[in-house]
Write an enzyme that holds these catalytic residues in place. Structure first.
Site, short mmCIF file in Angstrom:
data_model
loop_
_atom_site.label_atom_id
_atom_site.label_comp_id
_atom_site.label_asym_id
_atom_site.label_seq_id
_atom_site.Cartn_x
_atom_site.Cartn_y
_atom_site.Cartn_z
N LYS A 131 19.90 10.95 -17.72
CA LYS A 131 21.09 10.33 -17.55
C LYS A 131 21.70 9.93 -19.16
O LYS A 131 20.66 9.36 -19.90
CB LYS A 131 21.03 9.13 -16.88
CG LYS A 131 22.42 8.27 -16.65
CD LYS A 131 23.53 9.02 -16.04
CE LYS A 131 22.92 9.78 -14.87
NZ LYS A 131 24.06 10.84 -14.46
N ASP B 190 16.15 15.10 -15.34
CA ASP B 190 16.90 16.03 -14.41
C ASP B 190 16.45 17.52 -14.81
O ASP B 190 16.66 18.34 -14.27
CB ASP B 190 18.33 16.09 -14.87
CG ASP B 190 18.81 14.65 -14.29
OD1 ASP B 190 18.97 13.54 -14.80
OD2 ASP B 190 19.24 14.60 -13.16
C1 LIG Z 1 14.80 10.68 -9.68
S1 LIG Z 1 16.22 11.14 -10.36
C2 LIG Z 1 16.46 11.86 -11.61
C3 LIG Z 1 17.60 11.40 -12.63
O1 LIG Z 1 18.94 11.85 -11.69
C4 LIG Z 1 19.87 10.91 -12.00
O2 LIG Z 1 21.08 11.61 -12.37
P1 LIG Z 1 22.52 11.54 -11.58
O3 LIG Z 1 22.55 9.78 -11.01
O4 LIG Z 1 23.71 11.65 -12.03
O5 LIG Z 1 21.96 12.10 -10.25
C5 LIG Z 1 19.35 10.29 -13.32
O6 LIG Z 1 19.55 11.09 -14.48
C6 LIG Z 1 17.76 10.15 -13.01
O7 LIG Z 1 17.07 9.80 -14.09
#
Ligand SMILES: CSC[C@H]1O[C@H](OP(=O)(O)O)[C@H](O)[C@@H]1O
Length: 338
Positions: free
Chosen positions: A243, A232
């Site tokens: 995550k 992220d």
């Molecule tokens: C390619 S997605 C990157 C990243 O985003 C996700 O978080 P969320 O589900 O809270 O939006 C997760 O951390 C992924 O690794």
């Protein structure tokens, strides 16, 4: 490759990720508040996907605040700030909003044009991320059927079409290099159990689901050849926000001597932050942890710690792979304590 986000008839059309895996439902979002709500609810989620959604939300705002060809810049910039604040950790959101906001003085059409460029380039960039990541995995692990571990969801649902870490896994599988993918359920919102399971089944890739805390045990038991995750936010020194549960996975991979590879586009790299200590970690509502499928599972009044992300120090990351190949951190990497 089916797209998870599109722009049709002045609306952001998105797969409703809250409805999967039981229902494949499309959202048609026509207002800024509808897009912000979809991002907040994780109906649209995944760093690249929320960046694209944020950019198109600014375009929606610019169109709504244009009268007689005149765009109310102050009103659009106010909306842009609200959109960028929808979720704090994934830098893609602020990156995309800032990029399209630069076009506000040129009017609503220019803002939309820039947002559509971001939408269009996402598939190409994340295909390149996936290709470079798959190449590195084979270089490190050998050209053989591999036992891969991943976390959360980093597939086409988390981007416009291709995915990042799961995009690389898809390419490796197409080439016959995947024996099995082991992945965590990703408590509390279950991106793994609901979305990664759905994508891997759709791609007919052998996979097994486990509880998040079983992944370090699997690594310790020698059940994995490589760990592939998304990101992220990647800082100048190579620290990675991802995550919650990623850090413990990186520790276990380091202990097990297994490569730990982060796949992310350059729009996820934030070189304005020297290291991970400055990353704002999204704290989410307690009821995500105290309830399960609407049923309260913890005693009333139970206090909760519910960070959506954690930070993995660069020294635990084998490589960050972007559309340009392996990312060379511009900042100083801390040395691993011996
Ligand atoms: C390619 S997605 C990157 C990243 O985003 C996700 O978080 P969320 O589900 O809270 O939006 C997760 O951390 C992924 O690794």
């Amino acid at each position: 490759m089916t797209r998870s986000l599109a722009w049709e008839d002045a609306a952001l059309v998105a797969v409703d990720q809250c409805a999967l895996p039981h229902e494949y439902r499309l959202l048609h979002l026509r207002t800024v508040d509808e897009v912000i709500d979809a991002i907040n609810r994780l109906a649209i989620r995944g760093a690249p996907a929320i960046g694209v959604a944020g950019a198109l939300a600014v375009a929606i705002s610019a169109a709504q605040h244009t009268r007689n060809g005149q765009c109310d810049e102050l009103a659009v910039r106010a909306d842009a700030r609200r959109i960028a604040d929808a979720r704090p950790t994934a830098v893609n959101l602020t990156w995309a909003v800032r990029r399209v906001a630069e076009r506000i003085p040129q009017g609503a059409g220019a803002v939309l044009d820039e947002a559509l460029v971001i939408l269009a380039e996402d598939e190409r960039l994340n295909l390149a991320v996936s290709e470079h990541t798959a190449d590195l995995v084979l270089r490190l692990c050998g050209h053989r059927p591999l036992r891969l571990v991943t976390h959360c969801n980093t597939g086409r649902l988390a981007t416009v079409a291709r995915g990042t870490a799961l995009g690389a896994i898809g390419l490796l599988a197409e080439a016959g290099h995947v024996e099995e993918v082991l992945f965590g359920e990703t408590r509390p919102l279950l991106q793994g159990a609901r979305l990664t399971a759905w994508e891997l089944a759709e791609a007919n890739i052998p996979h097994r689901l486990c509880v998040d805390s079983a992944l370090p045990a699997a690594l310790a038991a020698g059940m994995a050849d490589c760990v592939l995750v998304g990101a992220d936010r990647v800082c100048a020194n190579g620290d990675v926000a991802n995550k919650i549960g990623t850090y413990s996975l990186a520790l276990a991979a380091h202990q097990a001597g297994v490569p730990f590879i982060v796949a992310a586009p350059m729009s996820t790299v934030d070189e304005t932050l020297a290291d991970g200590s400055a990353i704002v970690i999204e704290q989410r509502e307690p009821d995500e942890v105290t309830t399960l499928a609407g049923v309260t599972i913890a005693p009333a009044g139970t206090r909760v710690f519910n960070p959506a992300f954690d930070v993995t120090p660069a020294e635990l990351v084998t490589a960050v792979v972007t559309e340009n190949g392996t990312y060379r951190p511009v900042g100083a990497r801390r040395e691993v304590a011996s």
